[in-house]
Structures are given as structure tokens and as C-alpha cells.
Design an enzyme around this catalytic site. Sequence first.
Site, short mmCIF file in Angstrom:
data_model
loop_
_atom_site.label_atom_id
_atom_site.label_comp_id
_atom_site.label_asym_id
_atom_site.label_seq_id
_atom_site.Cartn_x
_atom_site.Cartn_y
_atom_site.Cartn_z
N THR A 279 -0.28 3.11 -5.27
CA THR A 279 1.17 3.24 -5.32
C THR A 279 1.64 3.63 -6.71
O THR A 279 0.83 3.89 -7.60
CB THR A 279 1.84 1.94 -4.84
OG1 THR A 279 3.24 2.17 -4.63
CG2 THR A 279 1.64 0.80 -5.82
N ILE B 79 0.85 -1.19 0.00
CA ILE B 79 0.00 0.00 0.00
C ILE B 79 0.89 1.24 0.00
O ILE B 79 1.74 1.40 0.88
CB ILE B 79 -0.94 0.01 1.22
CG1 ILE B 79 -1.88 -1.21 1.17
CG2 ILE B 79 -1.72 1.30 1.30
CD1 ILE B 79 -2.69 -1.41 2.44
N SER B 80 0.71 2.12 -0.99
CA SER B 80 1.43 3.39 -1.07
C SER B 80 2.95 3.13 -1.04
O SER B 80 3.47 2.46 -1.91
CB SER B 80 0.96 4.33 0.05
OG SER B 80 1.36 5.65 -0.19
N TRP B 81 3.67 3.65 -0.03
CA TRP B 81 5.11 3.39 0.07
C TRP B 81 5.38 1.88 0.08
O TRP B 81 6.33 1.41 -0.53
CB TRP B 81 5.67 4.02 1.35
CG TRP B 81 7.16 4.07 1.44
CD1 TRP B 81 7.97 5.14 1.17
CD2 TRP B 81 8.04 3.01 1.86
NE1 TRP B 81 9.29 4.82 1.38
CE2 TRP B 81 9.36 3.50 1.80
CE3 TRP B 81 7.84 1.69 2.25
CZ2 TRP B 81 10.47 2.74 2.14
CZ3 TRP B 81 8.95 0.91 2.58
CH2 TRP B 81 10.25 1.44 2.53
N GLY C 158 3.87 -0.28 -1.49
CA GLY C 158 3.79 -0.80 -2.85
C GLY C 158 5.13 -0.76 -3.55
O GLY C 158 5.44 -1.62 -4.38
#
Length: 264
Positions: A127, A101-103, A105
Site C-alpha cells: 500500500t 492490503i493495497s486500497w 491499507g
Amino acid sequence: MTNTAQQSMIGVAGRRLHVARWHAGTKGHRPLLMLNGIGMNLELLAPIARALPEREVISFDLPGIGQSPDPIIPYTIPCMALTTAALLDRLEIEQADILGISWGGALAQQFAFQHRARTGRLVLAATSAGAAMVPGNASMLAHMADPREYTVERTLRRNLASIYNGGGSAKVSLNAAKAPSPLGFSYQLAAFATWTSLPFLPLLSLPVMVMADEEDQLVPPSNAHFLHNAIPHSRLEMFHGGGHLFMLSQQDRFIEKLRNFLDD
């Protein structure tokens, strides 16, 4: 079986990491390793883990995040992918599905590239490809560049509400959020700023699902389309109105899509 995570501090690759395992020992499915966003402690992912009682779910705090001690020296995302593999060794897990998730990812992409044999299915949510990303809302990014905005409890939840839920119409509970240390947040931000997956995305020869929200103001949805087009045979799932944390604000639909992909 319990919805309460087994939590421990594990020394691995010269670091001590706060690790949580939900439904430990559950058989029938590959374990799911969840990698969280920048500055986000693992407790924020507990609702996702509890919604998947049929499989073991694992997460850990990055150095200086949540309950993990500060890093001694800066680290890179490839270095943290090696640390993640060493953690799976300590947990005696040969292969896992990965949700980034996000970072997280970014770390998930790097792990899948470095450790293909240990990666089952890969889910990339909210991401991008790192330094090659299409940037998000300028004012939000400016806030992220100042660690003081995220490392003081008084401002943490305010910024999480506006940035991580940016674009979302449904509210997300952030009561479990803990302020990262200034060093932990800064090192995590620096690791992402110097990384990109652009050279190896076409080499990710495994089942991949890219998920994004049309109203994500932190990581614009064009980044998801970029990943989808660059990763051969990947699947794209778009949400609407959930913001950057659509996996929490639209949890039921997210879990349905996630479970269907992992069980496919």
C-alpha cells in the site's frame, strides 16, 4: 472450530455490508480485521484467514464489491473508517488488529488515525500514502482507470492475473474473484484518488509493520520505504518475487511474519 466463515449481511451507518467471520469467538488474541484491495471481494482473503486458526478473523466487502450492494452516494475514506468503527460496534468488538492490503491499507491507516484506541497492531501490505504515492506501471494504472476492465467477468480474471500479480513469479489462484459493480469500483477508485495519509503518518503512535514486494509493479516498493520512514518506530518487511499479491503467492512466509508481529 471451523475453517468455514460465518457470513451475513449487516446494516451499518446507512449501508448493508457483506461480512465474514472466521473462527468466531476464538479467545486469547485480539480479532484481526482484514481490509481488502480495490475491487477485491472478501473470498480472496479466505486462505489468509484459514491460516490463522488461533484468532478470529473478520473481513467485509466494500459497497458495490463482492456481495455488498452498491453505494447510494459516493464516499470518502474517512467516511468509510467511521463505517468500519460502526461495524465493529455491531460485532461487539472493542479493539482489533488491522491488516490493510493495497486500497485496504489506505482505509487501515485512516482507521488507525481516527480510532487509535480501537486499533491494536497495524499491518500495511502493498500500500501507499494515497495521492502522495510513487506511481506504478503506467499501462497497469491506465487499465485501472477504466472500470469496464474490472466489472465484466470476461476481463476481470485476465486483469487481476496481470495487475494484482504484477511482478510475481508464483501464480495466485483467482477463482474466487467476483466482478465488482461499475459504480462500486468507480467510487472506490475516486475515494483513493482524493485521499492521502501524509499529514498524519508521523502521528501514528502504535505498533506498525509495513510489508511490500520488491517486484510489485502496481504499488512500487519505494512507497513502503516512504511509509516506514514516516511512521515512527515502524517495522519494514520486504518480499521478493511475489508481486502485488505477495501475501497470497508467498503465503507461508507472509503468515509467519504476520503472526510473529501480531503476537510480539
